[in-house]
Design an enzyme around this catalytic site. Structure first.
Site, short mmCIF file in Angstrom:
data_model
loop_
_atom_site.label_atom_id
_atom_site.label_comp_id
_atom_site.label_asym_id
_atom_site.label_seq_id
_atom_site.Cartn_x
_atom_site.Cartn_y
_atom_site.Cartn_z
N ARG A 90 0.83 -1.20 0.00
CA ARG A 90 0.00 0.00 0.00
C ARG A 90 0.87 1.26 0.00
O ARG A 90 2.02 1.25 0.40
CB ARG A 90 -0.91 0.01 1.23
CG ARG A 90 -2.02 -1.03 1.21
CD ARG A 90 -2.91 -0.91 2.43
NE ARG A 90 -2.18 -1.11 3.68
CZ ARG A 90 -1.77 -0.13 4.49
NH1 ARG A 90 -2.05 1.14 4.21
NH2 ARG A 90 -1.10 -0.41 5.60
N LYS A 111 -8.68 -2.35 0.77
CA LYS A 111 -8.55 -1.50 1.95
C LYS A 111 -9.33 -0.20 1.81
O LYS A 111 -9.76 0.37 2.81
CB LYS A 111 -7.07 -1.22 2.24
CG LYS A 111 -6.30 -2.45 2.70
CD LYS A 111 -6.94 -3.13 3.92
CE LYS A 111 -6.08 -4.26 4.46
NZ LYS A 111 -6.74 -4.99 5.57
N HIS A 146 -10.72 -4.72 12.29
CA HIS A 146 -9.65 -5.35 11.52
C HIS A 146 -9.22 -6.59 12.30
O HIS A 146 -8.29 -6.54 13.12
CB HIS A 146 -8.50 -4.37 11.35
CG HIS A 146 -7.45 -4.84 10.39
ND1 HIS A 146 -6.12 -4.54 10.53
CD2 HIS A 146 -7.54 -5.59 9.26
CE1 HIS A 146 -5.43 -5.08 9.54
NE2 HIS A 146 -6.27 -5.72 8.76
N SER A 169 0.74 -7.74 11.82
CA SER A 169 1.49 -8.71 11.03
C SER A 169 2.55 -9.41 11.88
O SER A 169 3.27 -8.77 12.65
CB SER A 169 2.16 -8.00 9.86
OG SER A 169 2.92 -8.88 9.09
N LYS A 198 -2.14 -14.20 13.72
CA LYS A 198 -3.60 -14.06 13.59
C LYS A 198 -4.19 -15.09 12.63
O LYS A 198 -5.15 -15.80 12.97
CB LYS A 198 -3.94 -12.65 13.13
CG LYS A 198 -5.43 -12.35 13.01
CD LYS A 198 -5.68 -10.91 12.62
CE LYS A 198 -5.16 -10.59 11.24
NZ LYS A 198 -5.59 -9.27 10.75
N THR A 199 -3.61 -15.20 11.44
CA THR A 199 -4.11 -16.14 10.45
C THR A 199 -3.93 -17.57 10.92
O THR A 199 -4.84 -18.40 10.83
CB THR A 199 -3.39 -15.93 9.10
OG1 THR A 199 -3.63 -14.60 8.65
CG2 THR A 199 -3.91 -16.91 8.05
N ASP A 229 -9.96 -11.21 7.99
CA ASP A 229 -9.36 -9.87 8.04
C ASP A 229 -10.30 -8.74 8.45
O ASP A 229 -9.89 -7.86 9.19
CB ASP A 229 -8.75 -9.55 6.68
CG ASP A 229 -7.75 -8.41 6.74
OD1 ASP A 229 -6.91 -8.41 7.65
OD2 ASP A 229 -7.81 -7.52 5.87
N ARG A 249 1.42 -12.27 -1.89
CA ARG A 249 0.03 -12.45 -1.45
C ARG A 249 -0.73 -13.44 -2.32
O ARG A 249 -0.42 -13.65 -3.49
CB ARG A 249 -0.70 -11.10 -1.51
CG ARG A 249 -0.18 -10.05 -0.56
CD ARG A 249 -0.77 -10.19 0.82
NE ARG A 249 -0.35 -9.14 1.73
CZ ARG A 249 -0.95 -8.88 2.88
NH1 ARG A 249 -1.99 -9.60 3.24
NH2 ARG A 249 -0.50 -7.94 3.67
#
Length: 525
Positions: A55, A196, A215, A233, A237-238, A252, A317
């Site tokens: 981003r 986003k 988020h 990050s 979390k994932t 997400d 990604r």
């Protein structure tokens, strides 16, 4: 959308060659034919995003319009741009798109039909349109026949802004207008800007309807119990939300309403660096035909993807529909949360591996959004560094963060939600001295939090951070639970804990000088 914007866009689409709502196979075919990407041996489409592999936060703007001026939290995240500059930029983007071959996707953001937002995405690239189709919520034939977009994303990656004319900081721009209900994106090929931008829109619109936008990832157990996982990050979390014994709601973006929790998206946008079948089998298996890969190093002969390679970026990604995850909840709606887990990777090694938070502490840690960058993970970082990202999603919050924190506190109260802070970082000392917390221990602690086992054990109050630390936990050695006990040098622990506490306090005072009641729930100097 304001009439003038609708008419202008309609004029553009009337002069262009427009492909409306193409199926996945057709979009893949056209992307390959147009040289936008290549197929891997698994059938995924790999595209390179050129100069920008992430981003561009310094190029993101919100139009300073009268209707939103007093609501937006203006600053580095929400940079203002004048309505006049927006109108000029929009005019030039539309002129650029005249006569071009364009791709249109009509769909939704928000799995709960009560709160969903009908959107339209207009793309210059076929692969960008495929990305949008896989990441947002795809309509049924009936929904498509009656679809009327309330917000439109116009993405022209090859149009470059002129800062002197358009009021931007560079040739790249992500500009959001709430009055025109339009997002303009250009000067970058990084597809995540679409996702986003709409998340930022939902973060503005949902709270006005008493829905907390978050988020976070979310899953649900076989008994219908819902858990939310917040974390920056590298915190896990994932990995931790992809529990084989639970069902994924989303990875997400979510909303929390009086109806319960719902996924804002229809897909997942997973990091691929170091991806392995053994480590993250759900993501590995989701990379198939229809999946969009970004900036993955693919062998030109075998077409095999090298997920260990950072040839183009570490931010590789994969974008795929959530229903490619086995056992995913479709549609992505569930009941009220029972447990919230805040994840942090503390490389200083002083935060407890799991602790229970009061409502006030939950609001404090939500606003703090703490994790730490490890030494050696980025060029120039030779010692652990603190990172604070408000609400675990600072770049996407148009409103003042306290608005979201107060909504969280109210919902925790109303639903009697248990909140835990989980440290997936270091134990026994900082990076270089201690060791990373074993994933098996972290999984056991999270499982105990979700199934209620931690409601039955004794707790001690951490002297520095004030949180409640369990003295026992099933399948976890008791000595691991109290971080001071894991350090050989107790004096060094006390010094390091005091140092981290001071960083929390300094960050909170700087960002939230008026949130004095919430500040009281933080660490002690």
């Amino acid at each position: 959308m304001e009439t003038n914007t609708v008419h202008k866009l309609a004029d553009i689409l009337a002069t262009a060659t427009v492909h409306n709502n193409l199926p996945v196979a057709k979009l893949v075919e056209m992307a390959v034919k147009r040289g936008e990407g290549v197929l891997t041996d698994k059938g995924a489409l790999n595209a390179l995003t050129g100069k920008f592999t992430g981003r561009s936060p310094k190029d993101k703007f919100v139009v300073d319009e009268a209707s939103v001026h007093d609501k937006i939290n203006w600053g580095p995240v929400n940079q203002p741009i004048s309505p006049e500059k927006f109108q000029l930029l929009q005019q030039d983007v539309f002129e650029y798109l005249q006569g071009k071959e364009l791709f249109v996707f009509d769909g939704f953001a928000g799995a709960d039909q009560t709160y969903r937002l009908p959107i339209r995405v207009v793309n210059e690239y076929a692969w960008h349109n495929l990305f949008a189709r896989q990441l947002f919520i795809r309509p049924s034939e009936e929904e498509l026949a009656n679809h009327e977009a309330e917000f439109t994303v116009v993405y022209a990656p090859n149009f470059k802004a002129n800062p002197a004319v358009h009021g931007t900081n560079s040739e790249t721009f992500i500009v959001l207008s709430f009055e025109h209900k339009t997002v303009l994106i250009g000067g970058t090929e990084y597809a995540g800007e679409m996702k986003k931008s709409i998340f930022s829109v939902m973060n503005f619109m949902l709270p006005e309807r008493n829905v907390l936008s978050m988020h976070c990832s979310a899953n649900v157990g076989q008994e219908g119990d819902v858990a939310l996982f917040f974390g920056l990050s590298g915190t896990g979390k994932t990995t931790l939300s992809a529990d084989p014994n639970r069902f994924l709601i989303g990875d997400d973006e979510h909303g929390w309403s009086d109806n319960g929790v719902f996924n804002i998206e229809g897909g997942c946008y997973a990091k691929c660096i170091k991806l392995s079948e053994e480590g993250e089998p759900q993501i590995w298996n989701a990379i198939q035909f229809g999946t969009v890969l970004e900036n993955v190093d693919v062998d030109s002969d075998t077409r095999k993807a090298d997920y260990d390679s950072d040839k183009y970026t570490e931010n590789t990604r994969a974008a795929y529909p959530v229903d490619m995850i086995s056992g995913a909840v479709i549609p992505g709606v569930a009941g009220q949360p029972n447990v919230i887990v805040f994840l942090t990777a503390d490389s200083f090694g002083v935060l407890p591996p799991i602790s229970k938070l009061t409502k006030e502490q939950a609001m404090y840690h939500f606003l703090s959004g703490y994790t730490s960058k490890m030494a050696g993970t980025e060029r120039g970082i030779t010692a652990p560094q603190t990172e604070f990202s408000t609400c675990f999603g600072a770049p996407f919050l148009p409103l003042h963060p306290v608005v979201y924190a107060e909504m969280l506190g109210k919902k925790i109260d109303e639903r009697n939600v248990q909140v835990y802070l989980v440290n997936t970082g270091w134990t026994g000392g900082p990076v270089g001295v201690g060791s990373r917390m074993k994933l098996s221990y972290t999984r056991a602690m999270v499982t105990a939090a979700l199934n209620g086992d931690l409601a039955k054990v004794n707790y001690e109050t951490d002297a520095t951070f004030g949180v409640q630390v369990p003295t026992t936990c099933p399948n976890v050695p008791a000595e691991v639970l109290l971080p001071r006990n894991t350090w050989a040098d107790k004096e060094a622990y006390d010094k390091q804990a005091a140092d981290l506490a001071s960083r929390f306090i300094e960050n909170f005072q700087k960002k939230f000088p008026n949130a004095t009641d919430i500040a009281k729930a933080g660490p002690k100097a």
